[in-house]
Design an enzyme around this catalytic site. Structure first.
Site, PDB file in Angstrom:
ATOM      1  N   HIS A 216      -5.857  84.518  43.325  1.00  0.00           N
ATOM      2  CA  HIS A 216      -6.185  85.633  44.172  1.00  0.00           C
ATOM      3  C   HIS A 216      -6.346  85.743  45.579  1.00  0.00           C
ATOM      4  O   HIS A 216      -6.988  86.418  46.187  1.00  0.00           O
ATOM      5  CB  HIS A 216      -7.411  86.473  43.448  1.00  0.00           C
TER       6      HIS A 216
ATOM      7  N   GLU B 296      -1.145  92.904  34.012  1.00  0.00           N
ATOM      8  CA  GLU B 296      -2.145  92.036  33.396  1.00  0.00           C
ATOM      9  C   GLU B 296      -3.278  92.188  34.296  1.00  0.00           C
ATOM     10  O   GLU B 296      -4.603  92.363  34.002  1.00  0.00           O
ATOM     11  CB  GLU B 296      -1.876  90.776  32.875  1.00  0.00           C
ATOM     12  N   GLU B 297      -3.190  91.941  35.667  1.00  0.00           N
ATOM     13  CA  GLU B 297      -4.408  92.017  36.479  1.00  0.00           C
ATOM     14  C   GLU B 297      -5.137  93.357  36.648  1.00  0.00           C
ATOM     15  O   GLU B 297      -6.193  93.086  37.005  1.00  0.00           O
ATOM     16  CB  GLU B 297      -3.742  91.716  37.940  1.00  0.00           C
TER      17      GLU B 297
ATOM     18  N   ASP C  19       2.858  90.581  37.129  1.00  0.00           N
ATOM     19  CA  ASP C  19       2.534  90.920  38.359  1.00  0.00           C
ATOM     20  C   ASP C  19       1.396  90.092  38.823  1.00  0.00           C
ATOM     21  O   ASP C  19       0.853  89.233  38.164  1.00  0.00           O
ATOM     22  CB  ASP C  19       1.615  92.578  37.998  1.00  0.00           C
TER      23      ASP C  19
ATOM     24  N   ASP D 141      -0.721  82.607  39.712  1.00  0.00           N
ATOM     25  CA  ASP D 141      -1.045  83.557  38.867  1.00  0.00           C
ATOM     26  C   ASP D 141      -0.430  84.771  38.731  1.00  0.00           C
ATOM     27  O   ASP D 141      -0.519  85.725  39.414  1.00  0.00           O
ATOM     28  CB  ASP D 141      -2.811  83.802  38.949  1.00  0.00           C
TER      29      ASP D 141
ATOM     30  N   HIS E  16       2.633  87.015  32.634  1.00  0.00           N
ATOM     31  CA  HIS E  16       2.459  88.274  33.161  1.00  0.00           C
ATOM     32  C   HIS E  16       3.162  88.396  34.593  1.00  0.00           C
ATOM     33  O   HIS E  16       3.266  87.346  35.540  1.00  0.00           O
ATOM     34  CB  HIS E  16       1.202  88.961  33.365  1.00  0.00           C
TER      35      HIS E  16
ATOM     36  N   ASP F   3      -1.363  81.212  31.252  1.00  0.00           N
ATOM     37  CA  ASP F   3      -1.927  81.844  32.393  1.00  0.00           C
ATOM     38  C   ASP F   3      -3.156  81.313  32.696  1.00  0.00           C
ATOM     39  O   ASP F   3      -4.258  82.132  33.349  1.00  0.00           O
ATOM     40  CB  ASP F   3      -2.301  83.315  31.793  1.00  0.00           C
TER      41      ASP F   3
END
EC number: 3.4.11.4
Length: 410
Positions: free
Chosen positions: A381, A176-177, A81, A142, A79, A199
């Protein structure tokens, strides 16, 4: 390959592609479109064909087969984002060659230190090349580690035609997030029989079980009057919200659960006497338990509506995604091939349930069974996020080996 991974990854993370849950556009942020356009050009330069980016920002491309065998078309996804939990603007990746296994000062001025005390897995990376943040942003491994690995694997296969493989499709998805990754994904246009999301986290991760997931939004309505004359008149919406929450099992919350245990999670609670709103997510691996959790919320609401009035407690509940195990078990060979690919590369597969969801959770229910594979990152994150280049290299070889095994077994 190692330098290629470092160059590509550090270039990608400097592009701000954080998604935005408040946005109603697709994708939710312009940075993802810009990044997608760059990847389109790079895919063409590498030598892939049928490179497209649609109006929703989904990038797709094809590596043609170099065998006459009838091999199933496989896909690899990542992904575009990065997470919304911490800033992803002005990422300044720091490279630590031959890591000594001790604490890393990420930012002296702000006293941000990555320590083995806080992150016990850190010493196991001794001797690796690590890429960290500068302590002021997240890193974006990520899922830019996944993007990097797919790109690098495709480049490797093009330059090593002695490795036989079937047709491979790649896709890079937005948002995705914030849970919208597959919302506009065209499974038919993608045209793969199976796919893998790159991922995951640490080395060896192979995941094909995810939560069943639902959200619940509760609105509690009250009646505000002057507190001095409130007897038998005031109805405090915030207290009703607290009363509701007190009826959920306290120990069935994220902070008390692990492994295959499900939970109720109060994401936010805000309001006053007149009105209060509570947002929950409901998670469980077992479909029966999942339905039971949703029913418990409904039952509490119905009971409280009898007490306070139906119009004063409003429940909006919706399913978000389901455990992909149900869709992957009938085609378990795709997990077996990923498992064998890791074993062939002396990587010990670590099969764990995902205490969350990936694009693969939803794609599996859209007709594209999609397990998840590690990328080599840790502490996603946040400012302590880092990735091992050594394990990114291993993840890249897993992609290559999966492609080889599909051809060999066709």
């Amino acid at each position: 390959m190692r330098q290629e991974l470092i160059e590509r990854f550090t270039r990608y993370v400097k592009i701000d592609t954080q998604s935005n849950e408040e946005s109603h556009t697709v994708p939710s942020t312009p940075g993802q479109i810009e990044f997608g356009k760059q990847l389109v050009e790079e895919l063409k330069q590498i030598g892939l064909i049928e490179v497209t980016m649609d109006e929703n920002g989904y990038v797709m491309a094809t590596l043609p087969a170099n065998t006459d065998k009838d091999v199933p078309v496989i896909g690899f996804l990542a992904h575009l984002d990065t997470a919304t939990d911490f800033t992803g603007k002005n990422v300044k990746p720091q490279i630590h060659e031959n890591f000594d296994g001790k604490a890393i000062t990420l930012n002296e001025e702000l006293n941000v230190v990555l320590t083995p005390e806080q992150f016990p897995e850190l010493p196991s990376y001794k001797g690796h090349t690590l890429i960290t943040t500068d302590g002021t942003t997240l890193l974006g491994a990520d899922d830019k580690a996944g993007l990097t690995e797919i790109m690098t694997a495709m480049n490797y296969l093009i330059h090593n035609p002695q490795i036989k493989h079937g047709k491979i499709r790649v896709a890079f998805t937005p948002d995705e997030e914030i849970g919208r990754g597959p919302s506009h994904f065209d499974v038919k246009a993608f045209g793969a029989s199976f796919a893998y999301t790159m991922d995951g986290g640490p080395l060896g991760g192979l995941e094909y079980e995810s939560f069943n997931a639902a959200s619940a939004k509760l609105t509690f309505k009250g009646n505000n009057t002057h507190p001095g004359t409130a007897k038998n008149k005031m109805l405090n919406a915030s207290k009703i919200a607290m009363e509701f929450h007190s009826q959920l099992p306290a120990e069935e919350a994220p902070e008390y659960t692990e492994g295959y245990e499900g939970f109720y999670h109060l994401l936010s609670l805000n309001g006053d006497v007149e009105q209060s709103k509570a947002y929950y997510i409901i998670r469980d691996f077992d479909r029966g338990n999942f339905e039971a959790r949703k029913n418990k919320i409904k039952q509490i609401v119905e009971k409280m509506q009898e007490k306070y009035g139906e119009e004063n407690i409003i429940l909006e509940m919706k399913d978000q995604y389901y455990n992909m195990l149900e869709k992957i078990e009938p085609v378990k060979e795709i997990v077996d091939i990923a498992y064998d690919a890791m074993k062939n590369l002396n990587i010990e597969p670590n099969i764990q349930p995902i205490r969350g969801g990936t694009d693969g959770s939803q794609l599996s229910y859209m007709g594209l069974p999609t397990p998840n594979i590690f990328t080599g990152g840790e502490n996603y994150h946040g400012k302590f996020e880092y990735v091992s280049v050594d394990n990114m290299e291993k993840a890249t070889h897993v992609i290559i080996e999966i492609a080889r095994l599909f051809e060999e077994r066709a």
